[in-house]
Write a protein that holds these residues in place. Structure first.
Motif: not given
Length: 707
Positions: A122-127, A152-154, A220-223
């Motif tokens: 989604a455009l809203e997720d593009v960093e 590159i996404t947020v 999307n998730a990061a840990y």
């Protein structure tokens, strides 16, 4: 966030004291090393979140109008295309590599091209988007042929709470977006996005109708496993429906008029498409200058436009009208990919990024692979980039990549550049590179047969009684090659809050590949044991080398931020394309090239596949009262997308007015967007059509609420 994006974000963090770093950021898409633009071996355009919003774009493909040398047109009954320096004609633009968080969007199902209708972001997720203007096979594989778009996404760590938004406007625009972000335990973060988009498409024009609907889900998730080790997860699904087909028409005294009903040779139908993906990443920081990354990605594309067409054939009892079942891009394409990358600094003046990857593609297609249940393709690759900076005034970059493809064979791609920093604000770059483009699975082993099942009157035809070839793959097909030399200049004038990026280039393609018709030997035309019966075809489409092509030109982008709240960006590209037919193509039984008219159409397509001149402008201004105003303008010269299309010179202006607000603790933004405010213009016109793909003013209101 992508692994490459993680590296780049570290580079940003090191430059936060630079008041103009947002205009000349650290980039990682050229060599896979975080570099200043002045040290990079290629020209790069960086599109940040503010620019994406200010452009007024509703579709991601629209954003690239701002990049010098890039061309696009609205998604409609023809799949949207994004190209750089021309060489169009293929449905899904296979010469520009598109990455989302490091994952290639090339699809085995869509002939190794990009289906922008199901791009899972989604455009809203593009960093931000890093656009490498020029070949980059050294870093991203053989099909990074003319350029690379790295989306590159947020970072999930930057998304908190709930955000809902909607667009409502003319031409049936009705969009809704839900985004949620938060913590996962003590060391993790997640971002979830749901989006649906609907519109009636371009206004119905003459003999076709347009509409588009899509639904998207991404997570999307990061840990963090510790201070130096991180796991990343991305998964999602997007599905879209595009309306295809034509109304029936006849020719009256040289003028095409509607005759009523649907065109039996191209009836109205829905093209259902979907994309499902999963990506897992692991990164370990070894030191301040070294890290190790491992990435696995799986992607599945599906499509179906199954329908019945009425065609002609003179071979079955003299019957000229037969019914065929057609599903050109139907069935399934899968891709598994694993990649490892190691970055380190062996000396104080040297940095290295190297690694290897393996890809397994599979394709099921009743249209192109009737002899295969599933076709597999294996690609192994090694790559390496070295940056050498022995002095403040010089940066050298050297890269190599080797690839082995089970269908296309091997290739070796080198790149060398030398950057001379004449002053701290002025850099001169010299570069040379070689890259390759491999064909799709169908190009090598495809066998597309058109087999009628009934006459126009509905009388069944016994199976195997009549058939004709439509397309045949060529296992010996060459890889398309491009050799590039360029000179670049980068000016970073901080006192004036301005920058200038200039690229002078010469690109040579000695074997431009094109799908043409070639005469078949009788033994080949009839040797289809799956379909026994009388042979009726003496020719079929092949993808083969047709031309020598030279592309040369000059492009620049200038940015100026005279004060806070004001930004101006101007882009310009001058491009000249020349071509000559290969003797082997003219003598190789290519029936398409036997007539002067066809040769002229192909020559014109090549020469005019990029406009001689194209310009873009983006002006952003913060008005009194906290209102954000932006105006995007585009001037595009004559060009052709296909052999049988034309685009006249057009101007287009898009406007956006937005007002962020905080009312009693409720944050959000209300905006008004209007595209093509200067009136209607054509961006894709089929030759001989009274009107086609006319873009009229489209406007909508956008409301976003953040909780």
């Amino acid at each position: 966030m992508a692994l490459t994006g993680l590296v780049a974000s570290n580079g940003f963090a090191q430059n936060e004291d630079n008041p103009f770093f947002s205009d000349l950021p650290i980039v990682a898409s050229v060599s896979r090393l975080p570099q200043r633009l002045a040290d990079a071996s290629a020209a790069v355009t960086v599109i940040d979140r503010d620019m994406i919003k200010a452009s007024g774009a509703r579709d991601l493909s629209d954003v690239f109008r701002l990049v010098p040398g890039f061309m696009t047109y609205p998604n409609n009954t023809d799949a949207a295309r994004v190209t750089y320096h021309g060489l169009t004609n293929e449905d899904f633009s296979p010469r520009v590599q598109v990455l989302i968080d490091g994952r290639s969007q090339y699809s085995p199902l869509f002939r190794n091209g990009i289906n922008w209708a199901t791009l899972p972001v989604a455009l809203e997720d593009v960093e931000r988007i890093e656009v490498v203007r020029g070949t980059n096979a050294v870093s991203y594989g053989s099909n990074a042929f003319l350029g690379v778009i790295n989306i590159i996404t947020v970072d999930p760590a930057l998304v908190r709470g709930v955000s809902v938004s909607t667009n409502q406007g003319t031409q049936g625009v009705s969009d809704s977006t839900l985004r949620v972000g938060g913590r996962v335990g003590d060391a993790g973060d997640f971002r979830f996005t749901y989006q649906q988009k609907n519109d009636f498409g371009l206004t119905d024009q003459f003999d076709w109708k347009d509409s588009f609907d899509s639904r998207l889900l991404t997570l999307n998730a990061a840990y963090w496993l510790g201070n130096s080790e991180q796991l990343q997860l991305s998964l999602g699904h997007v599905e879209a429906v595009t309306r295809l087909g034509r109304l029936a028409r006849i020719d009256v005294n040289g003028v095409k008029v509607l005759s009523g009903g649907e065109d039996p040779g191209n009836p109205f139908r829905d093209f259902d498409q979907s994309n499902t993906f999963l990506q897992l990443g692991w990164r370990r920081i070894l030191s301040a200058e070294a890290d190790l990354q491992l990435r696995y990605a799986y992607t599945q594309d599906r499509g179906s436009e199954d329908h019945v067409e009425l065609g002609s054939d003179l071979s079955w009892n003299g019957n000229r009208a037969l019914r065929y079942r057609v599903d050109a891009y139907g069935d399934v394409g899968d891709r598994h990919e694993i990649e490892v990358q190691h970055t380190f600094a062996p000396t104080a003046a040297t940095r290295v990024a190297w690694g290897a990857g393996y890809r397994l593609d599979s394709l099921q297609s009743d249209s192109y692979l009737p002899r295969h249940d599933t076709a597999y393709r294996r690609v192994g690759r090694i790559f390496g980039n070295v940056e050498w900076r022995p002095a403040e005034w010089f940066t050298g970059n050297f890269g190599v990549a080797g690839e082995r493809d089970s269908l296309a064979g091997g290739n070796f791609s080198p790149r060398l550049s030398a950057n001379f920093h004449l002053t701290p604000e002025d850099t001169l770059r010299f570069g040379a590179s070689r890259a390759f483009r491999t064909g799709s699975t169908a190009d090598y082993i495809g066998v597309r047969l058109i087999t009628p099942f009934a006459t126009a009157g509905g009388v069944p035809i016994p199976p195997g009684q009549v058939y004709r070839h439509k397309f045949l793959g060529d296992g010996d097909m060459a890889q398309e090659r491009i050799d590039t030399v360029e000179i670049g200049y980068l000016g970073d004038w901080k006192a004036w809050r301005s920058s200038l990026d200039v690229r002078l280039f010469h690109e040579r393609v000695p074997n431009r590949m094109l799908t043409v018709e070639r005469r078949l030997p009788l033994s080949v035309a009839c040797d289809v044991p799956v379909y026994p019966g009388p042979c009726v075809a003496g020719a079929a489409d092949f993808t083969t080398a047709v031309q020598r092509v030279a592309i040369q030109g000059l492009e620049f982008q200038w940015r100026w931020q005279p004060r806070e709240g004001t930004r101006l960006q101007v882009g310009q590209a001058w491009t000249a394309i020349s071509s000559a037919f290969l003797d082997a193509a003219l003598a190789g039984g290519v029936t398409t090239l036997e007539t002067a008219g066809n040769r002229d159409r192909i020559s014109r397509l090549t020469r005019e596949s990029a406009p001689d001149s194209a310009s873009s402008l983006l002006f952003m201004q913060r008005l009194p009262g906290g209102v954000d105003f932006s105006l995007a303008g585009y001037w595009v010269g004559n060009m052709k997308w296909t052999r049988n299309s034309s685009v006249d010179f057009y101007r287009r202006f898009d406007l956006r007015l937005g007002r962020p607000f905080n009312l009693a603790g409720q944050r959000g933004e209300l905006a008004y967007i209007a595209q093509s405010i200067n009136g209607a213009h054509g961006e894709f016109k089929s030759s001989g059509e009274p009107s086609d793909r006319v873009v009229e003013t489209r406007q909508w209101v956008s409301l976003r609420l953040d909780f």
